[in-house]
Design a protein around this motif. Structure first.
Motif, PDB file in Angstrom:
ATOM      1  N   THR A  49       0.845  -1.196   0.000  1.00 31.90           N
ATOM      2  CA  THR A  49       0.000   0.000   0.000  1.00 31.90           C
ATOM      3  C   THR A  49       0.878   1.242   0.000  1.00 31.90           C
ATOM      4  N   ASN A  50       0.540   2.204  -0.848  1.00 32.08           N
ATOM      5  CA  ASN A  50       1.270   3.470  -0.902  1.00 32.08           C
ATOM      6  C   ASN A  50       0.852   4.333   0.280  1.00 32.08           C
ATOM      7  N   THR A  51       1.788   4.644   1.177  1.00 34.55           N
ATOM      8  CA  THR A  51       1.511   5.500   2.330  1.00 34.55           C
ATOM      9  C   THR A  51       2.211   6.846   2.197  1.00 34.55           C
ATOM     10  N   GLY A  52       2.812   7.095   1.035  1.00 35.29           N
ATOM     11  CA  GLY A  52       3.532   8.346   0.813  1.00 35.29           C
ATOM     12  C   GLY A  52       2.677   9.410   0.148  1.00 35.29           C
ATOM     13  N   LYS A  53       3.341  10.461  -0.299  1.00 35.27           N
ATOM     14  CA  LYS A  53       2.666  11.599  -0.934  1.00 35.27           C
ATOM     15  C   LYS A  53       2.836  11.619  -2.452  1.00 35.27           C
ATOM     16  N   VAL A  54       3.653  10.719  -2.979  1.00 36.93           N
ATOM     17  CA  VAL A  54       3.888  10.624  -4.424  1.00 36.93           C
ATOM     18  C   VAL A  54       3.569   9.200  -4.870  1.00 36.93           C
ATOM     19  N   PRO A  55       3.425   8.956  -6.184  1.00 37.60           N
ATOM     20  CA  PRO A  55       3.156   7.593  -6.645  1.00 37.60           C
ATOM     21  C   PRO A  55       4.234   6.610  -6.192  1.00 37.60           C
ATOM     22  N   LEU A  56       3.798   5.429  -5.790  1.00 39.29           N
ATOM     23  CA  LEU A  56       4.691   4.324  -5.453  1.00 39.29           C
ATOM     24  C   LEU A  56       4.941   3.574  -6.759  1.00 39.29           C
ATOM     25  N   LYS A  57       6.204   3.474  -7.153  1.00 39.52           N
ATOM     26  CA  LYS A  57       6.566   2.821  -8.411  1.00 39.52           C
ATOM     27  C   LYS A  57       7.444   1.622  -8.097  1.00 39.52           C
ATOM     28  N   TYR A  58       7.077   0.466  -8.666  1.00 43.72           N
ATOM     29  CA  TYR A  58       7.852  -0.738  -8.381  1.00 43.72           C
ATOM     30  C   TYR A  58       7.798  -1.747  -9.520  1.00 43.72           C
ATOM     31  N   LEU A  59       8.784  -2.636  -9.513  1.00 35.00           N
ATOM     32  CA  LEU A  59       8.813  -3.777 -10.415  1.00 35.00           C
ATOM     33  C   LEU A  59       8.318  -4.994  -9.659  1.00 35.00           C
ATOM     34  N   SER A  60       7.530  -5.818 -10.325  1.00 40.44           N
ATOM     35  CA  SER A  60       7.115  -7.120  -9.797  1.00 40.44           C
ATOM     36  C   SER A  60       7.781  -8.175 -10.669  1.00 40.44           C
ATOM     37  N   ILE A  61       8.447  -9.105 -10.027  1.00 41.01           N
ATOM     38  CA  ILE A  61       9.114 -10.193 -10.736  1.00 41.01           C
ATOM     39  C   ILE A  61       8.624 -11.489 -10.107  1.00 41.01           C
ATOM     40  N   SER A  62       8.242 -12.453 -10.939  1.00 43.98           N
ATOM     41  CA  SER A  62       7.687 -13.695 -10.387  1.00 43.98           C
ATOM     42  C   SER A  62       8.025 -14.885 -11.256  1.00 43.98           C
ATOM     43  N   THR A  63       7.953 -16.061 -10.642  1.00 44.74           N
ATOM     44  CA  THR A  63       7.999 -17.277 -11.424  1.00 44.74           C
ATOM     45  C   THR A  63       6.669 -17.369 -12.167  1.00 44.74           C
ATOM     46  N   ARG A  64       6.624 -18.170 -13.213  1.00 50.45           N
ATOM     47  CA  ARG A  64       5.391 -18.343 -13.975  1.00 50.45           C
ATOM     48  C   ARG A  64       5.032 -19.821 -13.988  1.00 50.45           C
ATOM     49  N   ALA A  65       3.811 -20.096 -13.624  1.00 46.53           N
ATOM     50  CA  ALA A  65       3.333 -21.476 -13.629  1.00 46.53           C
ATOM     51  C   ALA A  65       2.070 -21.563 -14.468  1.00 46.53           C
TER      52      ALA A  65
END
Length: 168
Positions: free
Chosen positions: A105-121
């Motif tokens: 959850t973004n609790t800051g004052k600007v957009p939270l930007k992130y990469l999601s990396i996962s295994t694929r099944a």
């Protein structure tokens, strides 16, 4: 002759898809693993506005995820605990039971930007501990198209023999 693979995703060039569900879940994201030739590893870029989350508290029973925080800050709910996170943090989401459920959850004052990396099944079970739901999903081999998908609750479970002709 096949097309030459371009193995680079440029985050500023990704076409972000908006998503919104009620007031709590709002984000823009883009998956890019297919476009750079990955078949066993999933990758996406996500932007979440202040005060919002991209998805509910959940855990995967097959796939593992990792999040790399690029900008902003937030709260990472993981199992029974919550952690403050910021740019430069790498978050683990192992496969397993409710003790590994997670939500960012973004609790800051600007957009939270992130990469999601996962295994694929091809087949996955995803559990939602807060709402008591689960998702069973199987994709067509070598495709991202669903072959079978069921979202429900354990209360709708039936006996193995329910509806079967036992007379032969």
């Amino acid at each position: 002759m096949t097309n030459k693979l371009f193995p680079i995703a440029r985050l500023p060039d990704l076409a972000l898809e908006p998503f919104e569900m009620g007031e709590a879940y709002i984000c823009r994201d883009a998956g890019f693993s297919d476009s750079i030739g990955l078949t066993q590893l999933g990758a996406s870029y996500t932007e979440v506005p202040p005060g919002k989350s991209g998805c509910p508290f959940h855990v995967h029973h097959v796939e593992e995820e990792m999040f790399v925080i690029l900008e902003g800050e937030g709260t990472y709910r993981f199992g029974p605990d919550s952690y403050q996170v910021k740019a430069g943090d790498v978050l683990a989401a192992p496969r397993g039971g409710p003790e590994y459920a997670h939500k960012l959850t973004n609790t800051g004052k600007v957009p939270l930007k992130y990469l999601s990396i996962s295994t694929r099944a091809d087949t996955e079970i995803c559990e939602y501990p807060d709402s008591g739901k689960f998702l069973a999903n199987t994709k067509e081999p070598g495709s991202r198209t669903n072959r079978f998908r069921y979202l429900g609750r354990m209360e709708s479970e039936v006996d193995y023999w329910d509806g079967e002709d036992s007379a032969g």
